[in-house]
Design an enzyme around this catalytic site. Structure first.
Site, mmCIF file in Angstrom:
data_model
loop_
_atom_site.group_PDB
_atom_site.id
_atom_site.type_symbol
_atom_site.label_atom_id
_atom_site.label_comp_id
_atom_site.label_asym_id
_atom_site.label_seq_id
_atom_site.Cartn_x
_atom_site.Cartn_y
_atom_site.Cartn_z
ATOM 1 N N ARG A 54 0.777 12.353 15.016
ATOM 2 C CA ARG A 54 0.073 12.916 16.188
ATOM 3 C C ARG A 54 0.931 12.901 17.458
ATOM 4 N NH1 ARG A 54 -6.010 10.741 15.462
ATOM 5 N NH2 ARG A 54 -4.866 8.977 14.635
ATOM 6 N N ASP A 76 -2.413 16.726 13.998
ATOM 7 C CA ASP A 76 -3.491 15.839 13.561
ATOM 8 C C ASP A 76 -3.834 16.290 12.139
ATOM 9 O OD1 ASP A 76 -5.949 14.805 12.914
ATOM 10 O OD2 ASP A 76 -6.802 15.058 14.918
ATOM 11 N N LYS A 120 -0.956 2.427 0.665
ATOM 12 C CA LYS A 120 -2.113 1.587 0.975
ATOM 13 C C LYS A 120 -2.326 1.452 2.486
ATOM 14 C CE LYS A 120 -1.457 -2.931 1.418
ATOM 15 N NZ LYS A 120 -0.733 -4.141 1.785
ATOM 16 N N GLU A 153 4.996 -16.056 2.096
ATOM 17 C CA GLU A 153 5.733 -15.429 3.199
ATOM 18 C C GLU A 153 5.798 -16.398 4.368
ATOM 19 O OE1 GLU A 153 4.899 -10.968 3.624
ATOM 20 O OE2 GLU A 153 2.919 -11.840 3.329
ATOM 21 N N HIS A 174 -0.424 -6.067 -5.151
ATOM 22 C CA HIS A 174 0.855 -6.593 -5.633
ATOM 23 C C HIS A 174 0.680 -7.689 -6.688
ATOM 24 C CE1 HIS A 174 2.003 -4.322 -2.213
ATOM 25 N NE2 HIS A 174 1.896 -5.275 -1.312
ATOM 26 N N LYS A 210 0.483 -16.350 4.309
ATOM 27 C CA LYS A 210 1.401 -16.113 5.426
ATOM 28 C C LYS A 210 1.685 -17.454 6.092
ATOM 29 C CE LYS A 210 0.526 -11.286 6.121
ATOM 30 N NZ LYS A 210 1.723 -10.691 5.540
HETATM 31 C C1 BG6 Z 1 2.481 -5.556 2.214
HETATM 32 C C2 BG6 Z 1 1.452 -6.360 2.969
HETATM 33 O O1 BG6 Z 1 1.868 -4.738 1.267
HETATM 34 O O2 BG6 Z 1 3.398 -6.431 1.573
HETATM 35 C C3 BG6 Z 1 2.122 -7.288 3.964
HETATM 36 O O3 BG6 Z 1 0.580 -5.495 3.669
HETATM 37 C C4 BG6 Z 1 3.172 -8.134 3.286
HETATM 38 O O4 BG6 Z 1 1.150 -8.111 4.593
HETATM 39 C C5 BG6 Z 1 4.109 -7.267 2.467
HETATM 40 O O5 BG6 Z 1 3.881 -8.831 4.287
HETATM 41 C C6 BG6 Z 1 5.045 -8.125 1.632
HETATM 42 O O6 BG6 Z 1 6.024 -7.311 1.049
HETATM 43 P P1 BG6 Z 1 7.447 -7.880 0.673
HETATM 44 O O7 BG6 Z 1 8.147 -6.730 0.045
HETATM 45 O O8 BG6 Z 1 8.085 -8.334 1.956
HETATM 46 O O9 BG6 Z 1 7.206 -9.024 -0.276
#
Ligand code: BG6
Length: 489
Positions: A53, A96, A151, A219, A243, A338
């Site tokens: 946009r 848009d 996603k 993470e 994942h 996280k």
């Molecule tokens: C994404 C999530 O799909 O994958 C994130 O939305 C996450 O929150 C990320 O940090 C992790 O991906 P990778 O490749 O860094 O393990």
């Protein structure tokens, strides 16, 4: 991976990126396309049409991408002539996506004639429906067009069905490419190579020999200014639904008959449908949720980063089961979070103990074998085995656990490690959907996730506090420990 011989689709000549000014496009898509370009892997005539946009012209967009490359691509690979020829492929149309008239401008820019087109949509779930309608109205949903969807594709089964129904009105399943970037990771594809390219593991890959499986995706990053998306979504929907369940499917699936999109995805969906539902009573014993809290001055807590109170989980641990013959009663312990102690993604295959031990020198049975498949940050596979400790053994033989290392990173040191999206974008351009997620897989994933969320709501489950930089709430440690197992930390 390749599609069935003889049916190979033709590569597309127009790639259209929607949401082209967003974080994903700058961090991942542009550097990935640049990597493919410099290696001569993009079709010579491929034009990349970017749209979002934000009002700007093509020159302005090329500046944005030039800066993104400078920020996210290794300096040594930024040869000015290659950057220029890559930027020459790009044009930008402000639009848009839900507005048919504005989409007509995009369609005009594509001007593909008979050339195939791939559309890559990265946008908020609420915009998918209107965007698909916009694409159809300006004639962009023809038989020569493939659609990739990033996603979040909804936030539960119902909303994901709505999106998939809207998509299906314009794009049949075989031209719909749902992205899960974990499937583009070399290390994740290596799971199939390890399992089905070696005779060694398959006879042992079942409940007779394996005691449990662990999957950790930890993470160290926190919210990263993604509050608008992440809050309310939480770790279960952000990481487990996609994942982690794809990792479960790849670890647990039966050997596919062929390495093709139908066979591989047929086997994965069988696993996803075999996941034992965790009901309202089960969530108390089979799940643990957490939210990171400030830890000294070094790291802020989730709510401080967000700027308001929130009950969103930033950590989840689950004891799952795959109810089929192969995996009967083998727990799959999953955890992701996280602001954990370190960035680490790994799969642990814990084998059973030897049935009878003849080694009694230290009074303990030998430790059971473990296969440690490390996906991130390093790619490594090691088999932890018992070996004799050197010595004269006057008081009996002593054993010690030693790793049998398969150093994937060292074995292929000369090969550049690619961004997951390089693989996925090239497969999209070539029309190979093997590493994309089929609708039935997504729906099986949401079905399992929704039951857990329902259980949390019914039981009033709120996340437990854990210190930023730790391994999550202490209750998560108890999850495997109640079964006599422990996390591989
Ligand atoms: C994404 C999530 O799909 O994958 C994130 O939305 C996450 O929150 C990320 O940090 C992790 O991906 P990778 O490749 O860094 O393990």
């Amino acid at each position: 991976m390749s599609v069935t011989a003889g049916l190979k689709p033709t590569p597309v000549e127009r790639l259209v990126l929607f949401g082209a000014t967003g974080d994903l496009a700058r961090r991942m898509l542009a550097p990935s396309l640049f990597g493919l370009h410099t290696d001569g892997l993009l079709p010579a005539g491929l034009r990349i049409v970017a749209t979002a946009r934000t009002g700007m012209d093509s020159a302005g967009y090329r500046n944005v991408v030039g800066e993104a490359l400078g920020q996210f691509v290794d300096k040594a690979r930024l040869k000015p002539a290659q950057v220029r020829s890559f930027l020459d492929r790009l044009s930008y149309v402000p639009a848009d996506a839900s507005d048919g008239a504005q989409m007509a401008k995009v369609a005009h820019e594509i001007d593909g004639g008979s050339a195939g087109v791939a559309l890559f949509l990265s946008m908020a779930p609420s915009l998918f429906g209107p965007a698909i309608a916009g694409l159809s109205s300006c004639g962009l949903a023809t038989a020569g067009t493939r659609l990739a969807l990033e996603k979040p594709l909804g936030y539960d089964l119902q909303s994901s069905r709505r999106i998939n129904d809207a998509v299906a009105t314009a794009f049949p399943e075989d031209r719909t490419f749902r992205v899960d970037h974990y499937l583009g990771k070399e290390t994740v594809q290596n799971l199939m190579a390890l399992r089905f390219g070696n005779a060694l593991f398959e006879p042992l890959w079942n409940s007779q020999v394996i005691e449990h499986v662990q999957i950790t995706v930890a993470e160290t990053v926190g919210l990263e200014e993604r509050g608008g998306y992440y809050d309310g979504m939480g770790a279960l929907r952000d990481m487990v639904q996609n994942h982690m369940l794809q990792l479960v499917a790849l670890v647990a699936m039966e050997p596919p008959a062929h390495l093709d999109p139908t066979c591989v995805r047929d086997e994965k969906v069988k696993v996803l449908r075999s996941l034992r539902p965790i009901d309202r009573a089960g969530v108390r014993t089979h799940t643990v949720t957490g939210q990171y809290q400030a830890s000294g001055a070094a790291a802020a807590g989730y709510c401080e980063e967000l700027g308001r109170a929130s009950a969103t989980e930033t950590f989840v641990a689950i004891k799952a089961h795959v109810d089929n013959w192969r995996w009967k009663n083998v727990p799959f312990y999953l955890r992701t979070g996280k602001r954990m102690a370190s960035r680490r993604s790994e799969i642990i295959i814990q084998f059973r103990a030897v049935p009878h031990s003849i080694f009694t020198a230290n009074g303990a049975a030998p430790q059971s074998n473990k296969l440690v498949i490390q996906l991130q940050p390093e790619e490594n596979v090691s088999l932890l085995m018992m070996a004799k400790q050197p010595g004269l053994d006057r008081d009996g033989i002593h054993l010690r656990e030693v790793p049998l290392q398969i150093g994937i990173a060292n074995a292929f040191a000369e090969v550049r490690r690619r961004i997951a999206y390089e693989r996925l974008l090239l497969d999209l351009i070539d029309g190979d959907p093997t590493l994309f997620v089929r609708r039935d897989e997504v729906e099986a994933q949401w079905t399992w996730i929704d039951a857990i969320r329902d259980g949390w709501e019914a039981n009033g489950v709120t996340p437990r506090a854990y210190a930023a930089g730790s391994w999550g709430p202490s209750a998560a440690i108890g999850l495997p420990e109640r079964d006599g197992a422990s996390w591989h930390d």
